[in-house]
Write a protein that holds these residues in place. Structure first.
Motif, mmCIF file in Angstrom:
data_model
loop_
_atom_site.group_PDB
_atom_site.id
_atom_site.type_symbol
_atom_site.label_atom_id
_atom_site.label_comp_id
_atom_site.label_asym_id
_atom_site.label_seq_id
_atom_site.Cartn_x
_atom_site.Cartn_y
_atom_site.Cartn_z
ATOM 1 N N PRO A 1 0.835 -1.208 0.000
ATOM 2 C CA PRO A 1 0.000 0.000 0.000
ATOM 3 C C PRO A 1 0.866 1.254 0.000
ATOM 4 N N HIS B 1 -1.498 4.359 -9.088
ATOM 5 C CA HIS B 1 -1.514 4.441 -7.630
ATOM 6 C C HIS B 1 -2.029 5.780 -7.098
ATOM 7 N N GLU C 1 -5.378 5.818 -4.970
ATOM 8 C CA GLU C 1 -5.156 5.253 -3.637
ATOM 9 C C GLU C 1 -4.403 6.238 -2.753
ATOM 10 N N GLN D 1 -5.692 7.940 0.718
ATOM 11 C CA GLN D 1 -4.954 7.747 1.965
ATOM 12 C C GLN D 1 -4.301 9.037 2.473
ATOM 13 N N ASP E 1 -9.121 5.005 -6.558
ATOM 14 C CA ASP E 1 -8.825 4.184 -5.389
ATOM 15 C C ASP E 1 -9.484 2.816 -5.604
ATOM 16 N N HIS F 1 -14.655 -2.553 -7.485
ATOM 17 C CA HIS F 1 -13.471 -1.810 -7.048
ATOM 18 C C HIS F 1 -13.535 -0.324 -7.375
#
Length: 373
Positions: A49, A66, A69, A73, A329, A366
């Motif tokens: 991650p 990425h 994500e 985060q 994400d 997803h």
């Protein structure tokens, strides 16, 4: 007085680490900082991650799927907080294809384009004089030469997306792929899932290129992420990706350098990052260190091209035309799941529609409806 020290993470291939390590050794101390670069495997992009990496590193070399994500985060610094809009606009004009655009998500840029790559064609010079230029020609060639698809890891679904792009399909507003284009792309891949594709089904792009360079029984890979390192001499040559009814189709790769929120930014680090994006670094330093630059002027430089066996002129049109992958994400687990499903179906000879049904379901699972891709 000690210089500010930073930790960075890049990927464990000469293209990924040599230029950064050389710059840390030869350039950074003169700019007033030190950087220690760690390495992880190519598959490390998908394995860890981003938030975990950002907790341990100041600088992270990543690829554009990425960014969703990372935004979710809240673990990276937007480039707009570090550099002014004029600099970013100039870099967008200078970067080849969509190399910088790929890192723009949720109204900000989350990395600078360190390295540019996309899926192109690789062939063995001693087996193929003139590589095929269309998907029909690739399929015809496979009747007499060993042709392998790049199917390992995420690459099955990436190759699928490249073929869909060559067929001119537009992604549906509420889904992953136009059904007829999906069927047509699947048929092309199924036609090429012969003995050679099966023999190399677990080989990532580096392993495929190593095999070709070593003289293994593989004449052509129609879609594979280009690695300039294999082009300077020897058996491997690169060309533009095959064309479909709408021209070249390819899915952008490459890497960007991101700054984590744990990083204590200094003027010295800004100077170093700007230098990595400079003409000097991109056209001279990075290619000299086995790197693959992101500036269009480096890709168009005749001396750089000649030194690396015509790699840049042979694949530049593909990079300029390359499309982006989903970046939401959840894009990475979707990519992993969809690729595994597609790979198994091709090996088992399944019909297209059940496979496409499963991939669409995974996409919706997803991807939260209404969020940016």
């Amino acid at each position: 007085m000690s210089l500010p020290h930073y930790r960075g993470l890049t990927w464990d291939h000469p293209r990924g680490y040599r230029a950064l390590e050389a710059a840390a050794r030869d350039i950074a101390p003169e700019q007033g900082l030190t950087i220690a670069w760690d390495r992880h495997a190519l598959e490390g992009f998908e394995a860890a991650p981003i938030a975990d990496l950002a907790a341990r590193y100041d600088l992270i070399v990543l690829d554009h799927p990425h960014v969703g994500e990372a935004v979710a985060q809240d673990c990276l610094l937007p480039m707009e907080s570090l550099f002014d809009a004029i600099m970013l606009a100039e870099l967008e004009r200078a970067a080849i294809g969509r190399s910088l655009v790929s890192y723009r998500y949720a109204d900000a840029h989350w990395a600078l384009p360190l390295d540019a790559a996309t899926q192109v064609m690789a062939h063995a010079r001693d087996r193929i004089d003139i590589p095929p230029s269309t998907w029909d020609a690739v399929i015809a060639l496979a009747a007499s030469q060993p042709v392998a698809l790049s199917l390992a890891g995420p690459h099955a679904i990436l190759s699928f997306q490249s073929i869909v792009a060559a067929l001119g399909a537009v992604r549906p507003v509420d889904g992953f792929v136009d059904r007829q284009a999906g069927r047509d792309a699947y048929a092309i891949m199924a036609a090429l899932t012969g003995a050679t594709s099966r023999a190399f089904v677990e080989s990532n792009p580096i392993a495929l290129l190593e095999a070709m360079a070593a003289g293994k029984d593989i004449a052509l890979v129609p879609l594979i992420y280009g690695y300039v390192n294999y082009a300077a001499a020897g058996r491997v040559s690169f060309a533009d990706a095959p064309r479909g009814s709408s021209g070249i189709g390819s899915i952008l790769g490459g890497t960007g350098i991101a700054v984590s929120k744990r990083c204590a930014m200094t003027p010295a680090l800004k100077t170093h990052l700007l230098w990595l994006m400079s003409e000097e670094a991109q056209r001279d330093f990075i290619p000299a260190q086995d790197g693959q630059p992101s500036l269009r002027t480096a890709w168009a430089d005749p001396q750089v091209d000649a030194r690396w066996g015509g790699f840049y002129s042979g694949t530049r049109a593909t990079l300029e035309a390359a499309s982006l992958r989903p970046r939401h994400d959840g894009a990475i687990p979707f990519q992993t799941e969809a690729s595994a499903r597609l790979r198994a179906a091709l090996i088992d000879g399944e019909p297209a529609d059940p496979v496409l049904d499963t991939i669409e379901a995974a996409f919706h699972r997803h991807h939260r409806k209404g969020t940016e891709l």
